[in-house]
Motif scaffolding. Sequence first.
Motif, PDB file in Angstrom:
ATOM      1  N   HIS A   1      11.534 -10.634   3.650  1.00  0.00           N
ATOM      2  CA  HIS A   1      11.807 -11.279   4.934  1.00  0.00           C
ATOM      3  C   HIS A   1      12.031 -10.237   6.023  1.00  0.00           C
ATOM      4  O   HIS A   1      11.441 -10.305   7.108  1.00  0.00           O
ATOM      5  CB  HIS A   1      13.017 -12.211   4.828  1.00  0.00           C
ATOM      6  N   ALA A   2      12.880  -9.253   5.766  1.00  0.00           N
ATOM      7  CA  ALA A   2      13.218  -8.250   6.773  1.00  0.00           C
ATOM      8  C   ALA A   2      11.987  -7.445   7.189  1.00  0.00           C
ATOM      9  O   ALA A   2      11.759  -7.220   8.384  1.00  0.00           O
ATOM     10  CB  ALA A   2      14.312  -7.325   6.250  1.00  0.00           C
ATOM     11  N   ALA A   3      11.189  -7.012   6.222  1.00  0.00           N
ATOM     12  CA  ALA A   3      10.014  -6.192   6.539  1.00  0.00           C
ATOM     13  C   ALA A   3       8.961  -6.992   7.298  1.00  0.00           C
ATOM     14  O   ALA A   3       8.382  -6.503   8.274  1.00  0.00           O
ATOM     15  CB  ALA A   3       9.427  -5.615   5.259  1.00  0.00           C
ATOM     16  N   VAL A   4       8.708  -8.204   6.855  1.00  0.00           N
ATOM     17  CA  VAL A   4       7.707  -9.038   7.530  1.00  0.00           C
ATOM     18  C   VAL A   4       8.178  -9.382   8.943  1.00  0.00           C
ATOM     19  O   VAL A   4       7.404  -9.310   9.902  1.00  0.00           O
ATOM     20  CB  VAL A   4       7.387 -10.289   6.698  1.00  0.00           C
ATOM     21  N   ALA A   5       9.445  -9.735   9.108  1.00  0.00           N
ATOM     22  CA  ALA A   5       9.982 -10.056  10.439  1.00  0.00           C
ATOM     23  C   ALA A   5       9.837  -8.864  11.375  1.00  0.00           C
ATOM     24  O   ALA A   5       9.423  -9.019  12.536  1.00  0.00           O
ATOM     25  CB  ALA A   5      11.441 -10.493  10.328  1.00  0.00           C
ATOM     26  N   THR A   6      10.156  -7.680  10.894  1.00  0.00           N
ATOM     27  CA  THR A   6      10.025  -6.470  11.716  1.00  0.00           C
ATOM     28  C   THR A   6       8.571  -6.240  12.110  1.00  0.00           C
ATOM     29  O   THR A   6       8.274  -5.997  13.281  1.00  0.00           O
ATOM     30  CB  THR A   6      10.588  -5.246  10.971  1.00  0.00           C
TER      31      THR A   6
ATOM     32  N   GLY B   1       0.806  -1.220   0.000  1.00  0.00           N
ATOM     33  CA  GLY B   1       0.000   0.000   0.000  1.00  0.00           C
ATOM     34  C   GLY B   1       0.829   1.255   0.000  1.00  0.00           C
ATOM     35  O   GLY B   1       2.049   1.221   0.182  1.00  0.00           O
ATOM     36  N   PRO B   2       0.163   2.401  -0.211  1.00  0.00           N
ATOM     37  CA  PRO B   2       0.880   3.669  -0.374  1.00  0.00           C
ATOM     38  C   PRO B   2       1.618   4.156   0.866  1.00  0.00           C
ATOM     39  O   PRO B   2       2.534   4.969   0.754  1.00  0.00           O
ATOM     40  CB  PRO B   2      -0.224   4.651  -0.780  1.00  0.00           C
ATOM     41  N   GLU B   3       1.283   3.657   2.042  1.00  0.00           N
ATOM     42  CA  GLU B   3       1.967   4.083   3.259  1.00  0.00           C
ATOM     43  C   GLU B   3       3.146   3.175   3.609  1.00  0.00           C
ATOM     44  O   GLU B   3       3.830   3.417   4.600  1.00  0.00           O
ATOM     45  CB  GLU B   3       0.987   4.130   4.427  1.00  0.00           C
ATOM     46  N   ALA B   4       3.366   2.144   2.813  1.00  0.00           N
ATOM     47  CA  ALA B   4       4.468   1.205   3.068  1.00  0.00           C
ATOM     48  C   ALA B   4       5.423   1.233   1.886  1.00  0.00           C
ATOM     49  O   ALA B   4       4.997   1.358   0.740  1.00  0.00           O
ATOM     50  CB  ALA B   4       3.923  -0.210   3.259  1.00  0.00           C
ATOM     51  N   ALA B   5       6.701   1.113   2.161  1.00  0.00           N
ATOM     52  CA  ALA B   5       7.692   1.052   1.086  1.00  0.00           C
ATOM     53  C   ALA B   5       7.470  -0.221   0.271  1.00  0.00           C
ATOM     54  O   ALA B   5       7.194  -1.286   0.835  1.00  0.00           O
ATOM     55  CB  ALA B   5       9.100   1.055   1.669  1.00  0.00           C
ATOM     56  N   THR B   6       7.576  -0.115  -1.043  1.00  0.00           N
ATOM     57  CA  THR B   6       7.501  -1.293  -1.898  1.00  0.00           C
ATOM     58  C   THR B   6       8.739  -2.135  -1.641  1.00  0.00           C
ATOM     59  O   THR B   6       9.861  -1.617  -1.601  1.00  0.00           O
ATOM     60  CB  THR B   6       7.407  -0.888  -3.382  1.00  0.00           C
ATOM     61  N   LEU B   7       8.536  -3.417  -1.439  1.00  0.00           N
ATOM     62  CA  LEU B   7       9.631  -4.333  -1.116  1.00  0.00           C
ATOM     63  C   LEU B   7      10.127  -5.002  -2.382  1.00  0.00           C
ATOM     64  O   LEU B   7       9.328  -5.504  -3.177  1.00  0.00           O
ATOM     65  CB  LEU B   7       9.149  -5.389  -0.122  1.00  0.00           C
ATOM     66  N   HIS B   8      11.443  -5.008  -2.570  1.00  0.00           N
ATOM     67  CA  HIS B   8      12.066  -5.605  -3.752  1.00  0.00           C
ATOM     68  C   HIS B   8      13.005  -6.718  -3.306  1.00  0.00           C
ATOM     69  O   HIS B   8      14.023  -6.450  -2.661  1.00  0.00           O
ATOM     70  CB  HIS B   8      12.841  -4.547  -4.544  1.00  0.00           C
ATOM     71  N   GLY B   9      12.638  -7.948  -3.616  1.00  0.00           N
ATOM     72  CA  GLY B   9      13.486  -9.089  -3.325  1.00  0.00           C
ATOM     73  C   GLY B   9      13.070  -9.835  -2.072  1.00  0.00           C
ATOM     74  O   GLY B   9      12.529  -9.251  -1.126  1.00  0.00           O
ATOM     75  N   ALA B  10      13.318 -11.139  -2.082  1.00  0.00           N
ATOM     76  CA  ALA B  10      12.932 -11.999  -0.966  1.00  0.00           C
ATOM     77  C   ALA B  10      13.594 -11.580   0.340  1.00  0.00           C
ATOM     78  O   ALA B  10      12.993 -11.681   1.411  1.00  0.00           O
ATOM     79  CB  ALA B  10      13.246 -13.463  -1.295  1.00  0.00           C
ATOM     80  N   ASP B  11      14.835 -11.080   0.269  1.00  0.00           N
ATOM     81  CA  ASP B  11      15.512 -10.640   1.500  1.00  0.00           C
ATOM     82  C   ASP B  11      14.809  -9.437   2.118  1.00  0.00           C
ATOM     83  O   ASP B  11      14.631  -9.371   3.341  1.00  0.00           O
ATOM     84  CB  ASP B  11      16.980 -10.310   1.225  1.00  0.00           C
TER      85      ASP B  11
END
Length: 154
Positions: A61-66, A48-58
Amino acid sequence: MDTTHALQTLLDREAISALIRAYCYHFDRNEPEQLAALFTPDAVVDYGPEAATLHGADAIHAAVATGLNTTFAATSHHVSNIDIRLESEDFARSICYLYAWHRYHSGAPDGELWAQYHHEFLRTPQGWKISRLTLKAAGMKDFHRRSMHPIGRR
């Protein structure tokens, strides 16, 4: 449609459906490593627009873990109405409906989200993987974001 092709179509659809369900399962169990393994190495996730677009599995992983460790004390994701379009032998798209409940570490009221996951999938040597996930919301109640991508309702 010949029997071999029909059988492969059924197998592919079930494998993709299982992948979508596995995403929810690993998210709810706080298993970011297993969740990230469902994606291609260069996958893109747009929550969504309030979250940074995630590029790559790493990065996924980091964003979901946080998020799982600092924002969400518990979650419960429910998917339905899974519509899969096999566009080629190795590429598919899907849209599924999502209800997601969130309990927050902050003590804020539990958040609810009614939404859709828009996916793209690639067949890899390891099987089908998610190459793109975009979250689009129809409605929210006490959710931790103010704005989301809309589902495109006319």
